[in-house]
Each structure stands twice: as structure tokens, then as C-alpha cells.
Design a protein around this motif. Structure first.
Motif, mmCIF file in Angstrom:
data_model
loop_
_atom_site.group_PDB
_atom_site.id
_atom_site.type_symbol
_atom_site.label_atom_id
_atom_site.label_comp_id
_atom_site.label_asym_id
_atom_site.label_seq_id
_atom_site.Cartn_x
_atom_site.Cartn_y
_atom_site.Cartn_z
ATOM 1 N N SER A 115 -46.147 -35.118 -1.976
ATOM 2 C CA SER A 115 -45.784 -34.914 -0.576
ATOM 3 C C SER A 115 -44.716 -35.890 -0.107
ATOM 4 N N ALA A 116 -44.552 -37.006 -0.807
ATOM 5 C CA ALA A 116 -43.570 -37.992 -0.359
ATOM 6 C C ALA A 116 -42.174 -37.708 -0.916
ATOM 7 N N LEU B 282 -38.312 -33.828 -15.473
ATOM 8 C CA LEU B 282 -37.063 -33.976 -16.227
ATOM 9 C C LEU B 282 -36.680 -35.443 -16.339
ATOM 10 N N HIS C 241 -29.476 -32.119 -12.084
ATOM 11 C CA HIS C 241 -29.115 -31.316 -10.918
ATOM 12 C C HIS C 241 -28.962 -29.843 -11.311
ATOM 13 N N MET D 182 -31.468 -26.811 -10.057
ATOM 14 C CA MET D 182 -30.952 -25.655 -9.325
ATOM 15 C C MET D 182 -31.249 -24.355 -10.067
ATOM 16 N N SER D 183 -31.178 -24.404 -11.403
ATOM 17 C CA SER D 183 -31.457 -23.169 -12.145
ATOM 18 C C SER D 183 -32.938 -22.811 -12.032
ATOM 19 N N ARG D 184 -33.837 -23.833 -12.006
ATOM 20 C CA ARG D 184 -35.271 -23.544 -11.848
ATOM 21 C C ARG D 184 -35.549 -22.952 -10.470
ATOM 22 N N ALA E 115 -33.489 -21.266 -8.683
ATOM 23 C CA ALA E 115 -32.991 -19.894 -8.689
ATOM 24 C C ALA E 115 -33.970 -18.997 -9.433
ATOM 25 N N PRO F 93 -31.293 -22.471 -2.505
ATOM 26 C CA PRO F 93 -30.924 -23.836 -2.934
ATOM 27 C C PRO F 93 -31.119 -24.877 -1.836
ATOM 28 N N HIS F 94 -30.990 -24.471 -0.577
ATOM 29 C CA HIS F 94 -31.125 -25.457 0.505
ATOM 30 C C HIS F 94 -32.561 -25.941 0.677
ATOM 31 N N TRP G 122 -33.796 -29.670 -0.381
ATOM 32 C CA TRP G 122 -33.764 -30.933 0.365
ATOM 33 C C TRP G 122 -34.861 -31.015 1.413
ATOM 34 N N MET H 298 -38.937 -31.298 2.641
ATOM 35 C CA MET H 298 -40.167 -31.928 2.177
ATOM 36 C C MET H 298 -41.234 -30.829 2.020
ATOM 37 N N ALA I 175 -44.110 -30.553 3.111
ATOM 38 C CA ALA I 175 -44.842 -30.223 4.336
ATOM 39 C C ALA I 175 -44.083 -29.235 5.213
ATOM 40 N N ALA J 6 -40.271 -26.744 -15.137
ATOM 41 C CA ALA J 6 -39.117 -27.630 -15.292
ATOM 42 C C ALA J 6 -38.773 -27.862 -16.751
#
Lengths: 255, 378
Positions: A93-94, A105, A117, A121-123, A125, A131-132, A135, A137, A139, A156
Motif C-alpha cells: 500500500s505504500a 524485477l 520501465h 509498462m508491458s505487464r 498493457a 499506463p497512467h 503512478w 497508489m 488505495a 512480472a
């Protein structure tokens, strides 16, 4: 070769007998569903497979090896060959979603940050997350997105085996169907073996190619869904009843 | 029941291998993250010296995951080489990384604007704290005003539980703390006073110091660490698990059921704890005085009321009540600010304890100024 093999697994919690000499083997490419009533120890069995708990007696073998076999290094390598999706996601959660997916990874080491990175991003997708979302959290996410993010983390390292604990619990039918489709696609494209615990008949039939029915502390039967549905047993009867009823025309309930 | 025959022993996974010839490169083995990890540095070296212009034969690769694909894709300059043998099964791995969806982290802006933003956030954060604290005080006061008119809603059980947990259970540790501090203070003062032949002033020093200052402040620090942190952690976890929302959904005010009991209990219990701790500190001090200066225990306690005006007890206990209320309010304030993640829980618990102790010491200083003419012998 069996990916997972349980031989004579017996589990006791104090005086409570949960599993009584369970034998089960999961082959490569299986989509095995574990079904059974509440408290039959489905999740416990999944935890045994993941090596998070150990049976009182009996053996659990993963990729042909016992979970405690070999040196620390060997055990760690074995753990990197499977991914687990917990019932409530268990995202850290943090950390942001990005850092959650990047965690295994980075733990592995040796990867450049730009490679991490690209892989993260591929995971994302792969599990059809925007993708946004990376970023945000945990929660801030909805229940379905938490499951997807957790699945991205479980995937992963591109494991050979995926353990899913109630993957569709708490999702609405639409999202649940989407999630099932997703796992099915991953199974096809990554050649995954999947073991999942479920209560949901729809996702069971849509996903599983084998079903293990747990009842009376044992595995009652382990076969294709079609064969299982033909069996005559009280639990199987109630479990699939909702489905049988649905074939009949739905009549509105009237006073 | 279907049980497959047991097949003993795992087959070892073939490590990734790359054969270089004049014509091009031939790849073998498992090109997966786990298998490549031990040979990663060497593989990177070989790949760095290769290029996408030569022929690539991937037909010997048993397994390829997206990391393996990523490494090769970047080696080839993000396009397929002209001469490539790629089994269909492996093509999937490349498809997953060919067209990356991407989003950059939202951190942006230059140094000055970031600094400005941080300063602004700090100020807004402070205002937010102030706002939250004022709101909390208001809510608690409203509840205090409202409850006597609705006696059925008075949370007796919660208050008494908080009383027991913050007060009764703290008695042993408070006693030990007070007793030892009393001994140390008395012993050190006695050593100095002996030099001036002013042994009897020990009673003045101990009486004033313990009853008026040390007792309340020591107990506050103890209670802030013990109960303040517990209050924050409890409310914080209830926030994380949405228990507070569940209360609200049932129409139960969190201020009435969770916060008021704690504030009332700590306000009432702290003076008692202060009295208890101060008393034991004086006993410890008297024992040390008996040993060091041979001051009789009975004469110590007989002299005490005549050198320390009784008003000091009132000041000490009054401070205790105010400190207790402060600690409870700050504990609740930080508890309600916890966001649903583990980091926020630990940060708020830390802030709660640090802020309570700081607040107690600041309030103590204010008390010292306001009561400078009270309880002082002329």
C-alpha cells in the motif's frame, strides 16, 4: 512433467482436520479450478502449493521438487517460477502501482531501470491497465483495477505457474468475464499453468479445463468440467444448480 | 480420481547461449529472465558487440519471455533484422513489447518551481492541520454540550475502558519511573547542598520540582508514548479498514463514540497519574535523603507542607488534566488523518507522539509564565 504434485497431503489445525490424504497433480498447460464449500481448505491448499504453509504430513512438489528442497538460492529461484494473486490483491500500500510491479524485477537485480520501465509498462498493457494507472497508489484504485495490478505483479517475472485465490470475487459480472478472458489469453500466449480457487460457476466454466472438487476433506473428483457436472454428489448438485436453473426461461416473480 | 504417474527429478533448464559465426548469430536455450539472470553481464557484452544487420537464428530457443525479447529488440535497434528465423511461438513475446504504451511519472518542472511547490505544500499542510484541529475541538465541544441532554447516548463503556487502559494499566510503570527519578534527583541535589551546609533545602527543591514540574511533565511523556501512539494507531487502522465509515453509515458519530471517550478519560485520569507518580517520586526522594543526609522520613513529610504551598498541588494536577486532554486530542487528530496505506500509518503515529510531547512542553512553558506568582513562598 507435473508442475504441481500433491501426495497424501494431510493438514490439521489443532484438532481440526482440514485435508485428509489429498492427492492431486497439475500438468503443464492445465487451467485447474479448485472448488468446494466454505472452510474446505481450498485457500490452504493453494498456500501449501505456494510454500506459504506446510501440510502436517504428505508432500507438496513444485516443478518436481519439494518446497524446502535445495539451498537458499535454489529455493529462491524456484519461487521466482510461479506468481501468486492474493484474494485482496495484497499490493504494497505504500508503493505506487509502478513500484509494485517493478518490485519483483528489481529484487531479481541486474536489470537497468529503463528495462524495468519497459517491462512494467508491458505487464500493465498485458493486464489491460491504462499506463497512467502506474503512478497511482493502490488505495486510489477500484476493486477490479487492484486485481489487475496485482495480476501484473504476479506476472512480472513471467512465471510458468500462476496461483489465483478467488480471482473474480468482488468483481461485477462484466469485469469478472473480462478478467477470465484476460487470464485465458495469458494462458494461451505465455503457456501458463494456472491453479485457481473459485466460488463462481461462470468463471469456472469459462476458464477451467480441469476441475478439482473438494468435499469431506478430500478431493472428490478431478476431471474436465463436463464430466464433473455429470457426477452425482450433493455439493456438485448445489454448486451447479444456479446454472441448470438458468437454462429454464426466467419467469418474473409475482405476488 | 485422476492421478498421473510420478516422474522423478526436474529436468535442468538449458541456460541461454549465443553462438557467433561470420554469417550471424544462433541462439539456444531458455531466454527467460530467471535463466538469464546469472549470465546477464556476459550476454549483455555479446549483444552489445552484435548488430541487427547480420542473420539471427532463434529456432533453437526453447523459451523466450518479454525480457529476453526486450534485450534482443533493443540490440536490433527496435526493428526486426532482415535475416531472421523466428518460430511463431516466440513471436508473441516480441508482440508484447513492440508497441509499448507509456506514461512518464508526473514529477515535472524545474528546481525553483519544485522548491516553490514544496514550500506551498508545507504551508497548506500546516493550515490543513490547523483546520483539522479546530474542527476536532469544535466537534468534541459540541458532543460535550449535547450529551447531557441525551444521557442514553453517553458512551460510559468506552470511557471506562479508555480510563482503564490509559490509567490503571499505566500505574506500575509510572510508579517505577517516579520512584527512580525521585531517588536520582534527591541524591544529586543532596551532594550539592552538602557543600553549602543547606541540607534542609533538599525538601524545598524536591517538593517544588516534583509536584509542580517534573511530575506532570514526566507522566505526560510517558502517556504520550504509551497511550497517544495507541490512540493514533487504533484510529488509523480503523480508517484503513473503513470501520470508521461503517460507524458513520450506522449513524453513530465517531466523535461521540471514539474520540470523546478517549479525551474525557485522559483528561480525568492524568491528574490521578500525576498525583500517583509525584507521590512515589517524593517517597523515593525521601528514602535517598534518609540515606545520604540522614533526614528522617517523618520529619521530611512533616516539613513538606510548610515549605511547599498547597497551591502547587493544584497547579500540578491542573497541568496534568490539560496535558492529558492535549495528548488525547493530538492522538485522535493524527489518527483520523491516516490514509489507507502502511507508510501513512507509521508516519502519523510518529508525528502524533512527537507533536504531543512538543505541545506538552510548550504548554508547560506557558503555564510557568502564567503561574509565576502562584504557589511561590514569599
Amino acid at each position: 512433467m507435473s508442475v504441481v504434485e500433491l501426495v497424501g497431503v494431510t493438514t490439521r489445525f489443532g484438532r481440526l482436520l482440514v485435508h485428509d490424504h489429498i492427492d492431486l497433480s497439475v500438468h503443464k498447460g492445465d487451467l485447474l479450478a479448485l472448488v468446494g464449500g466454505s472452510g474446505e481448505g481450498k485457500t490452504t491448499l493453494l498456500r501449501h502449493i505456494a510454500g506459504l504453509s506446510a501440510p502436517t504430513t504428505g508432500e507438496v512438489k513444485l516443478f518436481g521438487e519439494r518446497y524446502d528442497e535445495g539451498s537458499y538460492h535454489v529455493r529462491r529461484l524456484r519461487r521466482q517460477r510461479f506468481g501468486m494473486l492474493f484474494q485482496h490483491g495484497a499490493l504494497f500500500s505504500a508503493l505506487t502501482v509502478y513500484d509494485n510491479v517493478a518490485f519483483p524485477l528489481r529484487e531479481l537485480g541486474g536489470l537497468h531501470e529503463d528495462e524495468v520501465h519497459a517491462l512494467v509498462m508491458s505487464r500493465l498493457a498485458l493486464v489491460e491497465l491504462d499506463p497512467h494507472t502506474a503512478w497511482q497508489m493502490p488505495a486510489q484504485l477500484s476493486g477490479g483495477m487492484v486485481k489487475r495490478a496485482a495480476l501484473a505483479r504476479a506476472l512480472a517475472l513471467e512465471p510458468e505457474l500462476l496461483l489465483l485465490d478467488e480471482p473474480t470475487a468482488g468483481l461485477d459480472p462484466d469485469r469478472s468475464a473480462g478478467f477470465v478472458r484476460l487470464v485465458r489469453n495469458l494462458h494461451d500466449s505465455l503457456g501458463l499453468t494456472v491453479v485457481f480457487v473459485t466460488h463462481d460457476v461462470d468463471s469456472l466454466l469459462a476458464l477451467a479445463n480441469r476441475v478439482a472438487v473438494m468435499a469431506d476433506r478430500r478431493i472428490l473428483a478431478c476431471d474436465t468440467p463436463e464430466e464433473i457436472m455429470c457426477l452425482d454428489h450433493a455439493f456438485i448438485d448445489t454448486f451447479f444448480r444456479s446454472l441448470r436453473q438458468r437454462d429454464e426461461p426466467i419467469t418474473p416473480w409475482m405476488h | 480420481m485422476l492421478i498421473s504417474p510420478r516422474i522423478p527429478g526436474p529436468e535442468p533448464l538449458a541456460p541461454p547461449r549465443i553462438d557467433t559465426s561470420a554469417a550471424g548469430f544462433t541462439l539456444h536455450g531458455h531466454w527467460t529472465l530467471a535463466c538469464m539472470r546469472p549470465h546477464l553481464a556476459a550476454l549483455r557484452r555479446i549483444l552489445a558487440s552484435s548488430s541487427g544487420d547480420l542473420a539471427w537464428d532463434l529456432s533453437g530457443v526453447e523459451r523466450l519471455d518479454s525480457f529476453g525479447a526486450l534485450l534482443l529488440w533493443r540490440t536490433w535497434g527496435k526493428r526486426y533484422p532482415e535475416m531472421l528465423i523466428l518460430p511463431d511461438l516466440l513471436r508473441h513475446a516480441f508482440e508484447r513489447i513492440e508497441h509499448p504504451a507509456d506514461a512518464d511519472s508526473p514529477a515535472a518542472g524545474n528546481k525553483v518551481s519544485r522548491l516553490l511547490a514544496r514550500g506551498g505544500q508545507g504551508l497548506l499542510g500546516f493550515l490543513d492541520h490547523l483546520h483539522g484541529m479546530v474542527e476536532l475541538i469544535g466537534q468534541v465541544s459540541t458532543e460535550l454540550w449535547r450529551l447531557p441532554k441525551h444521557p442514553r447516548e453517553i458512551p460510559w463503556l468506552e470511557t471506562s475502558a479508555a480510563f482503564y487502559k490509559t490509567g490503571v494499566q499505566a500505574l506500575p510503570i509510572a510508579a517505577l519511573l517516579g520512584f527512580l527519578i525521585g531517588i536520582v534527583l534527591s541524591y544529586l541535589s543532596a551532594l550539592q547542598l552538602q557543600n553549602f551546609g543547606a541540607e534542609t533545602f533538599l525538601i524545598n527543591i524536591l517538593g517544588f520540582g516534583v509536584i509542580r514540574e517534573l511530575g506532570p511533565v514526566l507522566v505526560s511523556i510517558l502517556v504520550a508514548g504509551r497511550s497517544g501512539s495507541a490512540i493514533t494507531a487504533q484510529l488509523g487502522v480503523m480508517r484503513v479498514t473503513e470501520e470508521i465509515d461503517a460507524l458513520a453509515a450506522m449513524g453513530v458519530s465517531r466523535h461521540q463514540r471514539l474520540i470523546l471517550p478517549k479525551v474525557v478519560a485522559l483528561t480525568l485520569v492524568m491528574p490521578l497519574l500525576v498525583a500517583w507518580t509525584s507521590a512515589l517520586a517524593l517517597v523515593g526522594g525521601a528514602l535517598a535523603a534518609k540515606m545520604q543526609l540522614n533526614i528522617d522520613l517523618v520529619s521530611f513529610f512533616e516539613r513538606l507542607p510548610s515549605v511547599v504551598p498547597v497551591g502547587n498541588i493544584g497547579i500540578g494536577l491542573g497541568k496534568g488534566a490539560v496535558f492529558g486532554m492535549t495528548i488525547a486530542m493530538i492522538g485522535c487528530h493524527y489518527g483520523l488523518r491516516v490514509k489507507p496505506n502502511t507508510e501513512s500509518l507509521s508516519a502519523n503515529t510518529t508525528s502524533s507522539v512527537v507533536s504531543s510531547i512538543t505541545a506538552v512542553i510548550i504548554i508547560d512553558a506557558i503555564f510557568a509564565v502564567l503561574t509565576r506568582t502562584l504557589g511561590v513562598p514569599r
